[in-house]
Design a protein around this motif. Structure first.
Motif, PDB file in Angstrom:
ATOM      1  N   ARG A   1      14.705  -9.297  13.892  1.00 38.84           N
ATOM      2  CA  ARG A   1      13.987 -10.148  12.631  1.00 38.84           C
ATOM      3  C   ARG A   1      13.005  -9.283  12.234  1.00 38.84           C
ATOM      4  O   ARG A   1      11.865  -9.001  13.179  1.00 38.84           O
ATOM      5  CB  ARG A   1      13.691 -11.511  13.064  1.00 38.84           C
TER       6      ARG A   1
ATOM      7  N   ILE B   1      16.791 -10.686  18.104  1.00 40.29           N
ATOM      8  CA  ILE B   1      17.272 -11.896  17.849  1.00 40.29           C
ATOM      9  C   ILE B   1      18.654 -12.023  18.182  1.00 40.29           C
ATOM     10  O   ILE B   1      19.526 -11.000  18.289  1.00 40.29           O
ATOM     11  CB  ILE B   1      17.110 -12.592  16.633  1.00 40.29           C
TER      12      ILE B   1
ATOM     13  N   ASP C   1      19.241 -16.002  11.573  1.00 42.58           N
ATOM     14  CA  ASP C   1      18.377 -16.878  10.968  1.00 42.58           C
ATOM     15  C   ASP C   1      18.227 -16.799   9.764  1.00 42.58           C
ATOM     16  O   ASP C   1      17.592 -15.641   9.004  1.00 42.58           O
ATOM     17  CB  ASP C   1      16.967 -16.426  11.744  1.00 42.58           C
TER      18      ASP C   1
ATOM     19  N   THR D   1      16.256 -18.014   7.581  1.00 43.33           N
ATOM     20  CA  THR D   1      14.761 -17.972   7.022  1.00 43.33           C
ATOM     21  C   THR D   1      14.233 -16.556   7.300  1.00 43.33           C
ATOM     22  O   THR D   1      13.090 -16.630   6.885  1.00 43.33           O
ATOM     23  CB  THR D   1      14.164 -19.048   7.633  1.00 43.33           C
ATOM     24  N   ALA D   2      14.656 -15.829   7.954  1.00 45.49           N
ATOM     25  CA  ALA D   2      13.965 -14.521   8.086  1.00 45.49           C
ATOM     26  C   ALA D   2      13.818 -13.756   6.968  1.00 45.49           C
ATOM     27  O   ALA D   2      14.713 -13.712   6.142  1.00 45.49           O
ATOM     28  CB  ALA D   2      14.822 -13.793   9.236  1.00 45.49           C
TER      29      ALA D   2
END
Length: 79
Positions: free
Chosen positions: A50, A60, A64, A66-67
């Motif tokens: 990330r 990670i 994700d 939202t990264a």
């Protein structure tokens, strides 16, 4: 953004987080595709990081959405 490193450089897949939250069909499809690519590349042994502005890269194990950026680096095979 999802970036997958390869011999060609890097392939990129982007989505708009605000549109995802609003339920935009195209943005949701991009997220599903990114999750699929992430899982496929991880199964092949790729390492995921990330990346965020002003922050160190963080390894990670799970996708994700939202990264700011996720970078997938393929396994390097030596010999």
């Amino acid at each position: 953004m999802l970036r997958v490193m390869s011999r060609r450089g890097d392939d990129r897949l982007t989505w708009d987080e605000q549109k995802v939250l609003a339920g935009d069909a195209e943005a949701l499809a991009a997220i599903r595709e990114a999750e699929h690519i992430f899982a496929q590349e991880r199964a092949r042994g790729a390492t995921a990081f990330r990346i965020g502005s002003g922050k160190p890269a963080e390894r990670i194990e799970h996708f994700d959405a939202t990264a700011e950026q996720i970078v997938l680096v393929p396994r390097v095979v030596g010999g």
